[in-house]
Design a protein around this motif. Structure first.
Motif, PDB file in Angstrom:
ATOM      1  N   GLY A 227      20.917   4.880  -7.346  1.00 13.13           N
ATOM      2  CA  GLY A 227      19.808   4.715  -6.688  1.00 13.13           C
ATOM      3  C   GLY A 227      18.833   5.586  -7.332  1.00 13.13           C
ATOM      4  N   PRO A 228      17.303   5.381  -7.123  1.00 13.65           N
ATOM      5  CA  PRO A 228      16.356   5.919  -8.196  1.00 13.65           C
ATOM      6  C   PRO A 228      15.977   7.224  -8.618  1.00 13.65           C
ATOM      7  CG  PRO A 228      15.113   4.781  -5.665  1.00 13.65           C
ATOM      8  CD  PRO A 228      17.180   5.092  -6.065  1.00 13.65           C
ATOM      9  N   LEU A 229      17.392   8.134  -8.249  1.00 18.36           N
ATOM     10  CA  LEU A 229      16.733   9.193  -8.597  1.00 18.36           C
ATOM     11  C   LEU A 229      18.172   9.603 -10.055  1.00 18.36           C
ATOM     12  CD1 LEU A 229      18.603  11.279  -5.640  1.00 18.36           C
ATOM     13  CD2 LEU A 229      16.072  12.265  -7.127  1.00 18.36           C
ATOM     14  N   GLY A 230      18.997   8.142 -10.152  1.00 18.90           N
ATOM     15  CA  GLY A 230      19.485   7.699 -11.482  1.00 18.90           C
ATOM     16  C   GLY A 230      19.240   7.556 -12.478  1.00 18.90           C
TER      17      GLY A 230
ATOM     18  N   SER B  30      -0.622  -4.945   1.879  1.00 26.96           N
ATOM     19  CA  SER B  30      -0.518  -3.369   1.734  1.00 26.96           C
ATOM     20  C   SER B  30      -0.444  -2.870   0.867  1.00 26.96           C
ATOM     21  CB  SER B  30       0.797  -3.199   3.160  1.00 26.96           C
ATOM     22  OG  SER B  30       0.640  -1.932   3.541  1.00 26.96           O
ATOM     23  N   TYR B  31      -0.365  -1.524   0.998  1.00 26.45           N
ATOM     24  CA  TYR B  31       0.164  -0.679  -0.206  1.00 26.45           C
ATOM     25  C   TYR B  31       0.990  -0.236  -0.347  1.00 26.45           C
ATOM     26  CZ  TYR B  31      -0.421   2.065   4.524  1.00 26.45           C
ATOM     27  OH  TYR B  31      -0.383   2.113   6.064  1.00 26.45           O
ATOM     28  N   PRO B  32       1.461  -0.114  -1.368  1.00 29.85           N
ATOM     29  CA  PRO B  32       3.484   0.463  -0.781  1.00 29.85           C
ATOM     30  C   PRO B  32       4.351   0.781   0.027  1.00 29.85           C
ATOM     31  CG  PRO B  32       3.095   1.022  -3.067  1.00 29.85           C
ATOM     32  CD  PRO B  32       1.274   0.700  -2.614  1.00 29.85           C
ATOM     33  N   SER B  33       5.087   1.146   0.768  1.00 30.66           N
ATOM     34  CA  SER B  33       5.219   1.498   1.739  1.00 30.66           C
ATOM     35  C   SER B  33       7.047   1.248   2.363  1.00 30.66           C
ATOM     36  CB  SER B  33       4.309   1.287   3.426  1.00 30.66           C
ATOM     37  OG  SER B  33       5.330   2.498   4.195  1.00 30.66           O
ATOM     38  N   LEU B  34       7.731   2.112   2.366  1.00 29.76           N
ATOM     39  CA  LEU B  34       8.934   1.966   2.791  1.00 29.76           C
ATOM     40  C   LEU B  34       9.398   2.347   4.441  1.00 29.76           C
ATOM     41  CD1 LEU B  34      11.506   2.809  -0.012  1.00 29.76           C
ATOM     42  CD2 LEU B  34      10.391   0.043   0.410  1.00 29.76           C
ATOM     43  N   LYS B  35       8.279   2.600   5.029  1.00 29.81           N
ATOM     44  CA  LYS B  35       8.624   2.770   6.382  1.00 29.81           C
ATOM     45  C   LYS B  35       8.761   2.001   6.848  1.00 29.81           C
ATOM     46  CE  LYS B  35       5.195   6.973   5.576  1.00 29.81           C
ATOM     47  NZ  LYS B  35       5.883   7.847   6.109  1.00 29.81           N
ATOM     48  N   PRO B  36       9.636   2.187   8.655  1.00 29.51           N
ATOM     49  CA  PRO B  36       9.638   1.015   9.303  1.00 29.51           C
ATOM     50  C   PRO B  36       8.728   1.280   9.918  1.00 29.51           C
ATOM     51  CG  PRO B  36      10.679   3.233  10.196  1.00 29.51           C
ATOM     52  CD  PRO B  36      10.666   3.623   8.359  1.00 29.51           C
ATOM     53  N   LEU B  37       8.344  -0.016  11.052  1.00 31.46           N
ATOM     54  CA  LEU B  37       6.899  -0.160  11.960  1.00 31.46           C
ATOM     55  C   LEU B  37       7.176   0.034  12.100  1.00 31.46           C
ATOM     56  CD1 LEU B  37       6.035  -3.369  12.000  1.00 31.46           C
ATOM     57  CD2 LEU B  37       6.866  -2.588  14.885  1.00 31.46           C
TER      58      LEU B  37
ATOM     59  N   TYR C 161       5.253   9.456  -7.287  1.00 26.92           N
ATOM     60  CA  TYR C 161       5.499   7.800  -7.156  1.00 26.92           C
ATOM     61  C   TYR C 161       5.018   7.508  -5.602  1.00 26.92           C
ATOM     62  CZ  TYR C 161       9.121   7.313 -11.587  1.00 26.92           C
ATOM     63  OH  TYR C 161       9.429   7.762 -12.295  1.00 26.92           O
ATOM     64  N   LYS C 162       4.558   6.305  -5.718  1.00 27.29           N
ATOM     65  CA  LYS C 162       3.885   6.403  -3.869  1.00 27.29           C
ATOM     66  C   LYS C 162       4.866   5.920  -3.188  1.00 27.29           C
ATOM     67  CE  LYS C 162      -0.487   3.848  -5.373  1.00 27.29           C
ATOM     68  NZ  LYS C 162      -0.482   2.184  -5.417  1.00 27.29           N
ATOM     69  N   THR C 163       6.755   5.494  -3.564  1.00 28.14           N
ATOM     70  CA  THR C 163       7.407   5.012  -2.593  1.00 28.14           C
ATOM     71  C   THR C 163       8.637   5.917  -3.371  1.00 28.14           C
ATOM     72  OG1 THR C 163       8.247   2.982  -3.123  1.00 28.14           O
ATOM     73  CG2 THR C 163       6.250   3.552  -1.593  1.00 28.14           C
ATOM     74  N   SER C 164      10.065   6.724  -2.435  1.00 23.69           N
ATOM     75  CA  SER C 164      11.409   7.001  -3.019  1.00 23.69           C
ATOM     76  C   SER C 164      11.987   5.600  -4.007  1.00 23.69           C
ATOM     77  CB  SER C 164      11.536   7.350  -1.959  1.00 23.69           C
ATOM     78  OG  SER C 164      12.278   5.394  -1.129  1.00 23.69           O
ATOM     79  N   GLU C 165      10.882   4.633  -4.003  1.00 23.87           N
ATOM     80  CA  GLU C 165      11.864   3.416  -4.470  1.00 23.87           C
ATOM     81  C   GLU C 165      11.814   3.399  -6.741  1.00 23.87           C
ATOM     82  OE1 GLU C 165      12.193  -1.542  -3.849  1.00 23.87           O
ATOM     83  OE2 GLU C 165      10.664  -0.643  -3.307  1.00 23.87           O
ATOM     84  N   ARG C 166      10.301   3.680  -7.051  1.00 23.54           N
ATOM     85  CA  ARG C 166      10.232   4.647  -7.951  1.00 23.54           C
ATOM     86  C   ARG C 166       9.507   3.375  -8.578  1.00 23.54           C
ATOM     87  NH1 ARG C 166      13.278   9.792  -9.926  1.00 23.54           N
ATOM     88  NH2 ARG C 166      13.294  10.968  -7.776  1.00 23.54           N
ATOM     89  N   ARG C 167      10.657   2.207  -8.693  1.00 27.59           N
ATOM     90  CA  ARG C 167      10.433   0.794  -9.349  1.00 27.59           C
ATOM     91  C   ARG C 167       9.080   0.136  -8.687  1.00 27.59           C
ATOM     92  NH1 ARG C 167      15.542  -2.951  -8.763  1.00 27.59           N
ATOM     93  NH2 ARG C 167      13.904  -4.043 -10.414  1.00 27.59           N
ATOM     94  N   GLY C 168       8.463   0.089 -10.216  1.00 29.53           N
ATOM     95  CA  GLY C 168       7.113  -0.577  -9.752  1.00 29.53           C
ATOM     96  C   GLY C 168       6.738  -2.020 -10.390  1.00 29.53           C
TER      97      GLY C 168
ATOM     98  N   ASN D 292       4.015   1.359  -8.765  1.00 33.86           N
ATOM     99  CA  ASN D 292       4.338   2.121  -7.657  1.00 33.86           C
ATOM    100  C   ASN D 292       3.843   3.790  -8.848  1.00 33.86           C
ATOM    101  OD1 ASN D 292       6.125   3.876  -6.105  1.00 33.86           O
ATOM    102  ND2 ASN D 292       7.763   2.295  -6.144  1.00 33.86           N
ATOM    103  N   PHE D 293       4.502   3.297  -9.839  1.00 33.82           N
ATOM    104  CA  PHE D 293       3.866   5.509 -10.175  1.00 33.82           C
ATOM    105  C   PHE D 293       2.278   5.431 -10.137  1.00 33.82           C
ATOM    106  CE2 PHE D 293       2.332   7.017 -14.639  1.00 33.82           C
ATOM    107  CZ  PHE D 293       3.298   7.947 -14.767  1.00 33.82           C
ATOM    108  N   VAL D 294       2.077   6.563 -10.524  1.00 34.81           N
ATOM    109  CA  VAL D 294       0.884   6.944 -10.343  1.00 34.81           C
ATOM    110  C   VAL D 294       0.054   7.843 -11.140  1.00 34.81           C
ATOM    111  CG1 VAL D 294      -0.870   8.662  -8.912  1.00 34.81           C
ATOM    112  CG2 VAL D 294       0.746   6.845  -7.830  1.00 34.81           C
ATOM    113  N   LEU D 295       1.281   9.077 -11.700  1.00 31.48           N
ATOM    114  CA  LEU D 295       0.266   9.658 -12.948  1.00 31.48           C
ATOM    115  C   LEU D 295       1.932  10.780 -12.710  1.00 31.48           C
ATOM    116  CD1 LEU D 295      -1.962  12.732 -12.660  1.00 31.48           C
ATOM    117  CD2 LEU D 295      -0.579  11.657 -10.445  1.00 31.48           C
ATOM    118  N   MET D 296       1.859  11.602 -14.595  1.00 30.57           N
ATOM    119  CA  MET D 296       2.615  12.486 -14.698  1.00 30.57           C
ATOM    120  C   MET D 296       1.324  13.654 -13.726  1.00 30.57           C
ATOM    121  SD  MET D 296       5.466  12.105 -15.687  1.00 30.57           S
ATOM    122  CE  MET D 296       6.097  10.927 -17.095  1.00 30.57           C
ATOM    123  N   ILE D 297       2.768  15.411 -13.656  1.00 31.74           N
ATOM    124  CA  ILE D 297       1.737  16.382 -12.993  1.00 31.74           C
ATOM    125  C   ILE D 297       2.637  17.399 -13.653  1.00 31.74           C
ATOM    126  CG2 ILE D 297       1.593  18.489 -11.256  1.00 31.74           C
ATOM    127  CD1 ILE D 297       0.372  15.557  -9.643  1.00 31.74           C
TER     128      ILE D 297
END
Length: 615
Positions: A177-180, A431-438, A569-576, A586-591
């Protein structure tokens, strides 16, 4: 082919990573249908009439026609359906065959699909099977091609094995998934085939191995041409550098993984390489991908989520079928209506009043030296809009359950989502990006409102909860503007510098820049004692990072410390999706984070920071 006839098309159902064209061309050649007897055309704009003419001629001459990528020519599909329906065994030459390739598509004609012979060619699973397929397929399986680098057999065979291993790795990383990969790319055999031919060509034409050239062609063109995310490109080139290098050729003990289970085999003939691959382990440990063993847990969680999402989709279609035949004003059947009404009532009771923007603008006016005032008011505006949507949809849903208003399709969607504990699509749009349940989403949403309300009531916080912003980039720009205006420096000469402060709270703000908290590390953890990135603890996937001091500095003054540029990233999905503002959704910045390991180690790990978790 044995099951087919001249009036039944043969359909390849495509899947990412598999390309049947090379096999089809070889098969056509074996059957005596090469050259003029085999016509292939890739469908797209304006190609329909050409394809129709090809089929018309082929039915008379008894030749083969292949229409590639039918899913890209949806407007021409009805015309193709008509052509296939008109096939008559008495008129069509018995040698004629129509081959079609298409990704699964709802626009593909059902009649053609039912009458045709369907095939699919899945890419092999596992490194061993993937490597084996590469060696057993054309062009490597051709003895003349395999012996095509006279005098440079060692370099050719070692780099060829490295390239095939790289090909297997980039395909297998998809399952993590997004880790790959942030985006699951369809790397396929055609990428490998062209890279192999280029490798042989360059080795034959140059005395020394031109590593930069072959790495550029494979990494930036053949494979890199598919890659649209710059973080994925960084990962791809990092992996490729392990296999296109001097060591693989000249170091007989060069290992692909720390354990040494995988390595380049000693020079031998073609059969020796095939036997070596057959002796490799059936399943692979995450270390060969440069990943931590925790990645297996992430993979299984991802698979479980996909399974449940698919199960809910079948539930959805059943519900829509029963509701269309049943009551019009009942969203979830009489039994579930009370529960649904209670859920809506519970959420409504927790929602606060909208922010008073007039009071906020009076208290925090637009000021040259304080950009954060503007950030606060703009955030409040965004949250007010979302509050309005959530409130009005829940109130209308309650009325619809009582039968006071008609249950629209949108409200029915809200009702179904509330029943299964998901965030309704109607809210997610605004809404802002979110993968949380309700449940977690509502708690998180209320926490964000409390964060802004406290800021308004008590003044600017010492430590900002970076995850609580709707539009995080505006907050970061505000921090940069404050510094630029304070010291009268052009903003385009500035860049952010970062320092991790080993504590969770602060009694005072920094002199310049901002303190932020609320980020979680994914694929690594933070070692508070050493102040560097460290390996994850087994079975703990995400760990919070302490306060980060985000301080603007002059680009020219910032030395290269060899830190790992960690994406946030804003969520664990990473793609935006790239917005018109130039920012990703989804991407915010590099730290930049200090590390005592090579930067490549964390790139292969897929190490990143997330603003919020999925639970």
């Amino acid at each position: 082919y044995v099951d087919s006839n001249s009036c039944a098309p043969l359909i390849f159902v495509l899947s990412p990573g598999a390309d049947p064209m090379a096999s089809l061309l070889k098969f056509a050649e074996d059957k005596g249908f090469s050259g003029d007897k085999f016509n292939a055309i890739s469908l797209g704009q304006g190609q329909g009439p050409i394809a129709a003419k090809l089929i018309q001629n082929a039915t008379k001459d008894g030749t083969w026609v292949c229409l590639q990528n039918c899913h890209l020519a949806t407007s021409w599909m009805p015309a193709m359906e008509k052509i296939c329906e008109d096939f008559n065994p008495e008129v069509v030459n018995p040698d004629f065959r129509l081959w079609l390739t298409s990704y699964p598509s709802d626009k593909f004609p059902v009649v053609v699909l039912q009458n045709g012979v369907k095939m699919t060619n899945e890419p092999p699973t596992g490194l061993r099977m993937n490597l084996l397929q590469s060696y057993l397929n054309d062009p490597i399986s051709d003895p003349e091609f395999f012996a095509g680098c006279p005098g440079k057999e060692l370099q050719w065979e070692k780099l060829l094995f490295g390239l095939c291993f790289f090909h297997a790795l980039v395909q297998e990383r998809r399952k993590f998934g997004p880790l790959g990969w942030n985006i699951p790319y369809g790397f396929n055999e055609s990428d490998l085939r062209i890279s192999i031919r280029q490798l042989q060509m360059f080795l034959n034409e140059y005395e020394e191995i031109p590593f930069p050239a072959i790495a550029y062609l494979a990494g930036e063109c053949n494979y890199g041409g598919r890659v649209t995310d710059d973080k994925d490109r960084r990962t791809l080139l990092t992996i490729l550098a392990d296999y296109y290098c001097q060591e693989i050729v000249y170091d007989s003990k060069y290992k692909f993984s720390p354990s040494g289970n995988y390595f380049a085999p000693p020079k031998g003939d073609y059969d020796a390489y095939v036997n070596f691959i057959k002796d490799l382990p059936f399943s692979q440990h995450p270390e060969i991908f440069g990943m931590h063993e925790n990645v297996d847990i992430s993979k299984e969680l991802l698979e479980t989520r996909q399974l449940f999402d698919s199960t809910l989709l079948t539930q959805e279609s059943e519900d829509s079928g029963s509701s269309s035949s049943g009551s019009q004003a009942g969203g979830a059947g009489s039994g579930g209506e009370t529960a649904l009404f209670d859920i809506a009532k519970d959420i409504l009771s927790k929602l606060p009043k909208n922010f008073d923007l007039e009071t906020a603008q009076e208290k925090y006016p637009v000021k040259y030296e304080e950009s954060m005032n503007t950030v606060l008011v703009q955030e409040m505006e965004r949250f007010n809009k979302l509050l309005d949507i959530i409130r009005s949809s829940l109130q209308n849903l309650q009325k619809a359950i009582k039968g006071l208003v008609v249950m629209s399709a949108e409200l029915e969607g809200v009702a179904h989502s509330l029943t299964v504990g998901k965030v309704p699509a109607m809210w997610a749009k605004r809404s802002y990006p979110s993968l949380k349940p309700l449940g977690s989403y509502i708690t998180d949403f209320l926490n964000r409102i409390v964060f802004l309300q406290t800021w308004m009531d008590k003044g600017k916080p010492f430590v900002f909860w970076i995850s609580g912003f709707f539009f995080t980039q505006a907050f970061l720009t505000g921090a940069m503007q404050n510094y630029a205006r304070k010291y009268t420096i052009a903003i385009d000469k500035l860049i952010f510098d970062f320092e991790v402060i080993p504590r969770e709270t602060s009694d005072s703000p920094p002199e310049d820049g901002v303190y932020v908290i609320g980020l979680f590390l994914d694929g690594c953890r933070w070692d508070k004692k050493k102040g560097v990135l460290a390996e994850q603890v087994p079975k703990i996937l995400n760990e919070p990072i302490p306060i980060i001091w985000v301080k603007p500095a002059l680009k020219a003054d910032l030395p290269d410390r060899g830190d790992y540029q960690c994406p946030v990233y804003k969520t664990s999905e990473r793609r935006g999706v790239l917005l018109t503002t130039g920012h990703s959704t989804n991407f915010v910045l590099m730290i930049a984070l200090p590390t005592d390991k090579p930067v490549q180690h964390w790139i292969k790990r897929g190490a990143a920071m997330l603003c919020q978790l999925d639970d």
